[in-house]
Design a protein around this motif. Structure first.
Motif: not given
Length: 407
Positions: A334-342
């Protein structure tokens, strides 16, 4: 003994074992569930949910419309008891059927069956990076049992979880853990080799599917089966793709026939991206396997097997390039995807600066820095917002980061 109502779809290939009496069912391994998210804010694509993720956490992600799916899939160990494959170990994937799971359960089971039958139809060109379907049957209650050759019970998500826990343990022990100053360096070298080979296997399976006009559409860490999680055994590692329930046939007649129930969202996003002709839609679908785009989606939660997230190849690459190299709890899906995309809007240079500010993420940065930033270069290409500019699976396999020349 399991009573059955045999249907034509489970007898479509003579090579498949369709008699339930030819199988012996073993212990329950785990189960699948899934959640439908039809609207949300703050993210541009799928969000993985960890076991134990509570409603307060979901609230913080500002998800507006969450509905629990009706399809609950179970996994069992088993073996074949009769015929030429007697003694072969299998993994049963059990779909609940219409009575318990509605029409969607049958659609998913049939789609997975047809996907494997199509990809296994050429006996002279069977891909070693795809799970092999050996048979299946239907019970009197309508459950669909698909039997796959047991080529491993662990997934790449399991590997990432176990490895990050080891990193945490080693960090807590400090200098006591490594009396040999070269031991840590050797461990990191093995890990890098293992991860690249894992990624190569997964992408090779995806390339085979694309070459045979089939999209995966649910590729994630939990969708890659491993025959070993031991980094010392990397030479024997054979990653295999599974979970073809949402796979899509992209042969031209099938695209022109219009969207099916399971592929409707894909083609809606294709039209929104400006892909209207069959060739444009095909190109979009292949690019979409490299990264999830869009707001409506369905993703699978592995309740007992692994920490899940629905990724496509780009986010799978990011997950495996980061999580195994940092300690447990520092970075999750969750954290990784949030960092990269958002947070960073796919600006990987900014993401790299952020990672550098945390000592616990340094090994992940060093891994992607290999070959003068070859890992970042490839990841940026795979996550390109323009689907027309994303590399194909074959191009990824030929990239210098994936060939191992950077090691």
């Amino acid at each position: 003994r399991i009573r059955t109502r045999r249907r034509a779809r489970l007898r479509s290939k003579a090579s498949l074992i369709t008699n339930p009496n030819d199988f012996k069912v073993g212990r329950l391994i785990g189960s699948y569930g899934f959640i439908n998210i039809t609207s949300y804010s703050g993210f541009q694509s799928g969000i993985g949910v960890e076991p134990g993720f509570v409603s307060d956490d979901i609230g913080r992600l500002r998800i507006q419309d969450v509905g629990e799916g009706s399809v609950k899939i179970r996994l069992y160990e088993g073996r074949i008891t009769q015929g030429p494959l007697k003694g072969t170990r299998v993994i049963f994937k059990v779909y609940p059927g219409q009575r318990a799971g509605g029409v969607e359960a049958d659609l998913m089971a049939v789609n997975e069956l047809n996907g494997h039958l199509f990809l296994q139809s050429n006996s002279k060109d069977v891909c070693q990076n795809l799970l092999i379907l050996l048979g299946g049957f239907e019970t009197a209650t309508g459950e669909q049992w698909l039997a796959f050759r047991d080529d491993g019970k662990y997934s790449s998500a399991d590997y990432a979880k176990v490895t990050s826990e080891k990193v945490l343990k080693n960090r807590s022990l400090g200098e006591q853990q490594f009396w040999n100053p070269f031991q840590q360096e050797q461990i990191i070298r093995r890990r890098r080799f293992f991860v690249i080979k894992l990624l190569r296997g997964a992408i090779s399976g995806l390339a085979y599917m694309h070459d045979n006009d089939r999209l995966h559409q649910s590729l994630g860490p939990a969708s890659v089966v491993l025959n070993t999680m031991m980094e010392r055994e990397a030479a024997y590692l054979v990653p295999r793709l599974r979970d073809l329930a949402f796979s899509v046939d992209i042969r031209q007649p099938h695209i022109e026939d219009g969207p099916g129930t399971l592929s409707a969202e894909l083609w809606r996003r294709a039209s929104a991206a400006g892909a209207f002709t069959p060739m444009e839609k095909r190109a979009f679908g292949i690019a979409d396997d490299m990264q999830v785009i869009g707001q409506g989606f369905c993703f699978i939660i592995k309740l007992f097997l692994s920490p899940p997230c629905r990724y496509e190849a780009g986010l799978l690459f990011a997950y495996l390039a980061v999580v195994p190299f940092c300690e447990a709890g520092v970075m999750d899906s969750i954290s990784l995807q949030r960092l990269l995309e958002s947070t960073f809007q796919l600006d990987l240079e900014a993401a790299r600066d952020y990672f550098l500010s945390d000592d616990r993420l340094l090994e992940a940065v060093k891994f992607l820095d290999l070959g003068d930033g070859a890992g970042w270069e490839l990841l940026q290409a795979m996550l390109n917002p323009d689907f027309r500019r994303r590399p194909t699976a074959e191009a990824i396999l030929n990239h210098r980061f994936m060939t191992g020349s950077v090691l």
